[in-house]
Design an enzyme around this catalytic site. Structure first.
Site, PDB file in Angstrom:
ATOM      1  N   CYS A 186       0.767  -1.287   0.006  1.00 13.12           N
ATOM      2  CA  CYS A 186      -0.075   0.015   0.012  1.00 13.12           C
ATOM      3  C   CYS A 186       0.892   1.144   0.258  1.00 13.12           C
ATOM      4  O   CYS A 186       0.503   2.094  -1.025  1.00 13.12           O
ATOM      5  CB  CYS A 186      -1.133   0.035   1.138  1.00 13.12           C
ATOM      6  SG  CYS A 186      -0.405  -0.500   2.372  1.00 13.12           S
TER       7      CYS A 186
ATOM      8  N   HIS B  67      -1.380   6.892   5.437  1.00  5.86           N
ATOM      9  CA  HIS B  67      -0.218   5.843   5.214  1.00  5.86           C
ATOM     10  C   HIS B  67       0.654   6.165   4.302  1.00  5.86           C
ATOM     11  O   HIS B  67       1.405   5.621   3.655  1.00  5.86           O
ATOM     12  CB  HIS B  67      -0.844   4.471   4.693  1.00  5.86           C
ATOM     13  CG  HIS B  67      -0.070   3.406   5.089  1.00  5.86           C
ATOM     14  ND1 HIS B  67       0.006   2.047   4.822  1.00  5.86           N
ATOM     15  CD2 HIS B  67       1.008   3.374   6.123  1.00  5.86           C
ATOM     16  CE1 HIS B  67       0.671   1.205   5.303  1.00  5.86           C
ATOM     17  NE2 HIS B  67       1.600   1.986   6.020  1.00  5.86           N
TER      18      HIS B  67
END
Length: 582
Positions: free
Chosen positions: A86, A142
């Site tokens: 990710c 993130h």
């Protein structure tokens, strides 16, 4: 999912009545809404959405009617790639560059790790803001939070509601993070006790930031995050003044990402009850979790319709990596018939679901595109769609795909994708034309998930029923060959390397790396890898800070360092690199 709007108009789904009959209540994934000169633009990227975790790829279990309806009216991208994890994928999306050119190519950002996209790199919302846009973000970030300058509202977004880290509980909004790097590096002892590497840190990770004001939110305990984020997205759309400023909304939902180790797949009971026919409890929750995503997409599209801006809207739907099948990290996604999983460089980890929708793509409506595309291409493509001159983007790696996607140009500008080069894991993956080369495909994992995994079926101890050619974008390779050697290895070199003809063998059954007829192809692929190796920089892998532990910050995950400088890599970096290479 990306939406671009340029004028007044009301969008009407051809099968809206069928969709409205389904009681969908939320959605999963990563959404980006952008608004162009007159109206707006939307982009959705879904974490860990596997190839077979979406209806338009032929899944008989996954129910995504709203997403499927959009895909059928748009252009499905069937030759579309991202990185297998990710943080690197999101970095490529935000920068338009290969992560290995700025140190984001290794693994993913750990909680407490003082790292992020270096501040000298301009991000997608900042570029769009230069064109007059107002940018907002909802969902998963993130991409760094150790200093305020790395948080979303300091990187181009006017507001942010969501969480900073890798994952968070869907109901309590608490996030735990195991100390993966402690086992190799240790921690920086900023005068505080070193953390127990087997006792994860825990803290609230839900924030509502407006400009320079950063606020943790603990008033939504018990509210399902997908629905919470969807409400926020629809609120932004309903209140935005489209006549004065275009809107860019980046909507990054959790679904279908796991929440934590103890309760990995979370979904409201009323949604799960709709799928009682699926016997496996975690696969049932996964399917319900995906259904929540579809509800969110429908609600967002309805909000845009109410504002009468869909006529000039672009919608981009994209995952950020492949799914995690067969209980990997507690998840039960499906990439079948593609091989492998998230974190692996096989097709199941890097070839992901995506489509683009909007009036400007009408000439290609309903088509399945085989044009080669990478997640970094969205930055120049959306920038061009917003009226920007892509020469202003500098020396980026992404390609402007707008003319290809709209049908104005039949020739795709991209002929190769450097999927990644990671010197720590000694991993290299590239696709040139129809051929793909991989060295060490498991990216620090063992070979447990380098196989082909079918999803559990409806009856106990059965697999999902697959109907070949049930959709135009479905991939089908037939039964797995009995004599297939799933070990990625070369006998002459002794290396864990493989090469595939993806056009003829998308399921990666046949390793051509030692085939005499394909040695010239291998040489050309390795030449391209060697070229890109000259462009890479050292990965940014600073050790975790003990002071990042939420227990020192009222049990909240928040920025903890006074300096925005990313610390140097630890002295044990070379030892770790050697250990992984072994």
């Amino acid at each position: 999912m990306c939406v671009l709007m340029r004028g007044e108009g009301l969008f009407k789904w051809n099968n809206a009545s069928a969709i409205s009959e389904l009681r969908i209540r939320s959605c999963f994934g990563l959404l980006t809404f952008c608004r162009l000169e007159e109206e707006g633009e939307l982009n959705q990227n879904n974490p860990r959405t596997g190839w077979n975790d979406i209806g338009f790829h032929g899944s008989q279990q996954i129910k995504t009617p709203a997403i499927d309806a959009l895909s059928k009216e748009g252009v499905i991208l069937n030759n579309y790639y991202a990185l297998p994890l990710c943080s690197p994928s999101r970095a490529a999306l935000m920068t338009g560059r290969y992560p290995m050119t700025y140190g984001m190519q290794f693994y993913l950002i750990q909680g407490g790790q003082p790292v992020g996209i270096p501040l000298n790199y301009k991000l997608l919302p900042e570029y769009l803001n230069d064109l007059g846009y107002e940018s907002h973000m909802v969902g998963k970030w993130h991409l760094g939070c150790f200093h305020t300058n790395y948080t979303p509202t300091y990187r181009g977004f006017s507001t942010f509601q969501g969480y900073y880290g890798q994952t968070a509980d869907y109901f309590s909004h608490r996030a735990e993070d195991g100390n993966y790097f402690c086992r190799f590096y240790g921690l920086v002892n900023d005068g505080h006790d070193l953390a127990d590497p087997f006792n994860p840190w825990m803290g609230l990770d839900l924030h509502l930031n407006e400009g320079t004001k950063l606020s943790a939110v603990d008033t939504e305990f018990g509210q399902y995050s997908t629905r919470l984020y969807t409400n926020r997205a629809t609120e932004i759309i309903s209140k935005h003044n489209f006549t004065s400023k275009p809107l860019f909304l980046y909507f990054a939902l959790s679904n279908v990402h796991v929440a934590n180790d103890l309760d990995p797949i979370q979904v409201p009971e009323d949604t799960e009850s709709l799928f009682k026919d699926i016997w496996h409890p975690l696969r049932r929750k996964f399917v319900a979790n995906a259904f929540e995503m579809d509800i969110a997409v429908r609600q967002v599209m309805q909000s845009l319709s109410l504002r009468r801006v869909l006529e000039n809207t672009i919608v981009v739907f994209s995952s950020d990596n492949g799914g995690q099948p067969n209980g990997f990290n507690g998840n039960w996604g499906s990439n079948f018939p593609l091989r492998g999983s998230k974190a692996y460089y096989f097709e199941g980890g890097v070839r992901i679901p995506a489509f683009v929708w909007g009036k400007m793509f009408k000439s290609r409506s309903g088509q399945v595109s085989k044009d080669l595309m990478f997640i970094s291409d969205w930055l120049p493509t959306l920038y061009a769609a917003a009226g920007g001159n892509i020469e202003n983007l500098g020396d980026i790696d992404g390609y402007n795909m707008l003319a290809v996607l709209t049908g104005q140009n039949k020739t795709c500008p991209r002929s190769e994708i450097l999927i990644n080069i990671d010197p720590i894991g000694n991993t290299k993956a590239i696709k040139v034309g129809r051929y793909k080369y991989i060295l060490n495909p498991d990216n620090l994992h063992d070979a447990t998930y380098d196989y082909w995994f079918e999803a559990p079926g409806n009856l106990p101890y059965t697999n999902e029923t697959m109907l070949p050619n049930s959709t135009a974008s479905q991939i089908w390779c037939g039964d797995i060959p009995r004599n297939v050697d799933h070990r990625c290895r070369s006998i002459p070199t002794g290396l864990r390397e493989c090469m595939f003809d993806i056009e003829n063998d998308p399921c990666e059954y046949h390793n051509l790396v030692d085939d005499p007829e394909y040695q010239e192809v291998k040489v050309k692929l390795l030449e391209r890898v060697a070229f890109w190796e000259t462009k890479q920089v050292e990965p940014l892998v600073p050790p975790k800070d003990a002071y990042a532990n939420p227990k020192y910050h009222n049990w909240v995950w928040e920025p903890w360092r006074d300096s925005p400088q990313i610390p140097p890599n630890p002295q044990r970096y070379n030892e770790y690199e050697a250990e992984v290479a072994l």
